[in-house]
Design a protein around this motif. Structure first.
Motif, PDB file in Angstrom:
ATOM      1  N   VAL A  75       0.848  -1.189   0.000  1.00  0.00           N
ATOM      2  CA  VAL A  75       0.000   0.000   0.000  1.00  0.00           C
ATOM      3  C   VAL A  75       0.889   1.247   0.000  1.00  0.00           C
ATOM      4  O   VAL A  75       1.772   1.390   0.840  1.00  0.00           O
ATOM      5  CB  VAL A  75      -0.943   0.017   1.229  1.00  0.00           C
ATOM      6  N   CYS A  76       0.651   2.141  -0.978  1.00  0.00           N
ATOM      7  CA  CYS A  76       1.430   3.375  -1.101  1.00  0.00           C
ATOM      8  C   CYS A  76       0.707   4.554  -0.474  1.00  0.00           C
ATOM      9  O   CYS A  76       1.310   5.365   0.212  1.00  0.00           O
ATOM     10  CB  CYS A  76       1.696   3.691  -2.572  1.00  0.00           C
ATOM     11  N   SER A  77      -0.602   4.654  -0.743  1.00  0.00           N
ATOM     12  CA  SER A  77      -1.381   5.763  -0.197  1.00  0.00           C
ATOM     13  C   SER A  77      -2.845   5.347  -0.102  1.00  0.00           C
ATOM     14  O   SER A  77      -3.277   4.427  -0.790  1.00  0.00           O
ATOM     15  CB  SER A  77      -1.247   7.009  -1.074  1.00  0.00           C
ATOM     16  N   ILE A  78      -3.567   6.050   0.757  1.00  0.00           N
ATOM     17  CA  ILE A  78      -5.003   5.772   0.918  1.00  0.00           C
ATOM     18  C   ILE A  78      -5.759   7.095   0.949  1.00  0.00           C
ATOM     19  O   ILE A  78      -5.197   8.142   1.276  1.00  0.00           O
ATOM     20  CB  ILE A  78      -5.314   4.962   2.204  1.00  0.00           C
ATOM     21  N   ARG A 104     -10.558  -0.378  -4.542  1.00  0.00           N
ATOM     22  CA  ARG A 104     -11.641   0.557  -4.242  1.00  0.00           C
ATOM     23  C   ARG A 104     -12.347   0.164  -2.946  1.00  0.00           C
ATOM     24  O   ARG A 104     -12.338  -0.996  -2.553  1.00  0.00           O
ATOM     25  CB  ARG A 104     -12.652   0.587  -5.391  1.00  0.00           C
ATOM     26  N   LYS A 105     -12.961   1.152  -2.312  1.00  0.00           N
ATOM     27  CA  LYS A 105     -13.683   0.943  -1.054  1.00  0.00           C
ATOM     28  C   LYS A 105     -14.682  -0.204  -1.157  1.00  0.00           C
ATOM     29  O   LYS A 105     -14.770  -1.055  -0.278  1.00  0.00           O
ATOM     30  CB  LYS A 105     -14.390   2.254  -0.700  1.00  0.00           C
ATOM     31  N   VAL A 116     -17.719   0.017   5.013  1.00  0.00           N
ATOM     32  CA  VAL A 116     -16.261  -0.076   4.909  1.00  0.00           C
ATOM     33  C   VAL A 116     -15.632   1.316   4.916  1.00  0.00           C
ATOM     34  O   VAL A 116     -16.105   2.229   4.256  1.00  0.00           O
ATOM     35  CB  VAL A 116     -15.855  -0.827   3.618  1.00  0.00           C
ATOM     36  N   GLU A 117     -14.562   1.460   5.694  1.00  0.00           N
ATOM     37  CA  GLU A 117     -13.758   2.680   5.678  1.00  0.00           C
ATOM     38  C   GLU A 117     -12.325   2.263   5.346  1.00  0.00           C
ATOM     39  O   GLU A 117     -11.770   1.386   5.998  1.00  0.00           O
ATOM     40  CB  GLU A 117     -13.830   3.385   7.022  1.00  0.00           C
ATOM     41  N   VAL A 118     -11.756   2.897   4.312  1.00  0.00           N
ATOM     42  CA  VAL A 118     -10.452   2.484   3.801  1.00  0.00           C
ATOM     43  C   VAL A 118      -9.381   2.550   4.886  1.00  0.00           C
ATOM     44  O   VAL A 118      -8.591   1.619   5.050  1.00  0.00           O
ATOM     45  CB  VAL A 118     -10.041   3.325   2.567  1.00  0.00           C
ATOM     46  N   TYR A 119      -9.358   3.633   5.691  1.00  0.00           N
ATOM     47  CA  TYR A 119      -8.308   3.769   6.708  1.00  0.00           C
ATOM     48  C   TYR A 119      -8.424   2.742   7.832  1.00  0.00           C
ATOM     49  O   TYR A 119      -7.466   2.507   8.571  1.00  0.00           O
ATOM     50  CB  TYR A 119      -8.281   5.195   7.274  1.00  0.00           C
ATOM     51  N   LYS A 120      -9.587   2.083   7.956  1.00  0.00           N
ATOM     52  CA  LYS A 120      -9.736   1.023   8.946  1.00  0.00           C
ATOM     53  C   LYS A 120      -9.366  -0.342   8.358  1.00  0.00           C
ATOM     54  O   LYS A 120      -9.409  -1.345   9.058  1.00  0.00           O
ATOM     55  CB  LYS A 120     -11.173   0.974   9.478  1.00  0.00           C
ATOM     56  N   SER A 121      -9.014  -0.367   7.065  1.00  0.00           N
ATOM     57  CA  SER A 121      -8.671  -1.619   6.398  1.00  0.00           C
ATOM     58  C   SER A 121      -7.196  -1.695   6.027  1.00  0.00           C
ATOM     59  O   SER A 121      -6.588  -2.759   6.100  1.00  0.00           O
ATOM     60  CB  SER A 121      -9.510  -1.777   5.125  1.00  0.00           C
ATOM     61  N   PHE A 122      -6.616  -0.570   5.595  1.00  0.00           N
ATOM     62  CA  PHE A 122      -5.220  -0.541   5.137  1.00  0.00           C
ATOM     63  C   PHE A 122      -4.543   0.727   5.628  1.00  0.00           C
ATOM     64  O   PHE A 122      -5.196   1.728   5.856  1.00  0.00           O
ATOM     65  CB  PHE A 122      -5.140  -0.525   3.595  1.00  0.00           C
ATOM     66  N   ARG A 123      -3.217   0.648   5.731  1.00  0.00           N
ATOM     67  CA  ARG A 123      -2.385   1.817   6.007  1.00  0.00           C
ATOM     68  C   ARG A 123      -1.189   1.767   5.054  1.00  0.00           C
ATOM     69  O   ARG A 123      -0.757   0.679   4.661  1.00  0.00           O
ATOM     70  CB  ARG A 123      -1.861   1.800   7.449  1.00  0.00           C
ATOM     71  N   PRO A 124      -0.633   2.929   4.683  1.00  0.00           N
ATOM     72  CA  PRO A 124       0.552   2.915   3.821  1.00  0.00           C
ATOM     73  C   PRO A 124       1.661   2.056   4.429  1.00  0.00           C
ATOM     74  O   PRO A 124       1.907   2.092   5.629  1.00  0.00           O
ATOM     75  CB  PRO A 124       0.957   4.389   3.757  1.00  0.00           C
TER      76      PRO A 124
END
Length: 195
Positions: A75-78, A104-105, A116-124
């Motif tokens: 993961v590069c960015s979210i 995608r979300k 679903v919230e992206v920041y609760k699933s992945f981090r850079p």
């Protein structure tokens, strides 16, 4: 200092027709030159003429992600709508150069997609197992999904710098500080573990 080598994928826009002429491995469409194969971008010019733009394959060809392939990516960015990743492996085969991908979300989980919230699933910096669902194009990258139990984050580091361990399908814990962080955790299958 040597210029970095640029690798291209089929369909990638290389330049305008005014900036060069088509060479091998390229084609023109709508006033632009595009790559027709995966390889290295080469521009050659003589006596001040516009360069000839070509795409040259290496002796051993580059693997390309295909729809349905399981890939390992970083993961590069979210942001609120998607995570941008670099694809590093196809199955267990390392790539010479990474490809760009997007998760995608709505492709993160199979159920409760609206919550679903992206920041609760992945981090850079997270390492993620994902499935290719669409080849996309040069602008939209490969579209990836983690909407299966076997897909998601496999390696993550805490703010303390320690590699976290999964404690549930949606949480990982730092072994140093015992702080829990939310992630879309993969239930890794034996064939994806390196011995």
């Amino acid at each position: 200092m040597a210029r970095p080598v640029r690798f291209c994928v089929p369909g990638e826009r290389l330049c305008n027709v005014e900036e060069g002429s088509t060479g091998s491995g390229t084609y023109t469409r709508h006033g632009s030159i595009f790559a027709s194969l995966a390889g290295r971008l080469v521009k050659t010019s003589e006596n001040g003429t516009p360069p000839m733009v070509s795409v040259v394959r290496d002796a051993e060809s580059q693997l390309l992600p295909d729809v349905g392939a399981i890939v390992t990516c970083k993961v590069c960015s979210i942001n609120a709508r998607f995570a941008k990743v670099h694809i590093l492996y196809i199955s267990s085969m390392p790539l010479k150069t990474p490809f760009r991908g997007t998760i995608r979300k709505e492709d993160i989980r199979a159920t409760e997609k609206d919550k679903v919230e992206v920041y609760k699933s992945f981090r850079p910096g997270d390492i993620v197992l994902a499935k290719v669902i669409s080849l996309g194009d040069a602008q939209s990258n490969y579209l990836l999904s983690t909407a299966e139990n076997e897909l998601g984050v496999v390696v993550a580091h805490s703010e303390a710098g320690a590699q976290m361990v999964p404690v549930s399908w949606c949480e990982m814990q730092c072994p140093r500080t015992h702080t829990k962080e939310l992630r879309k955790v993969a239930r890794v299958q034996p064939q994806f573990l390196q011995m």
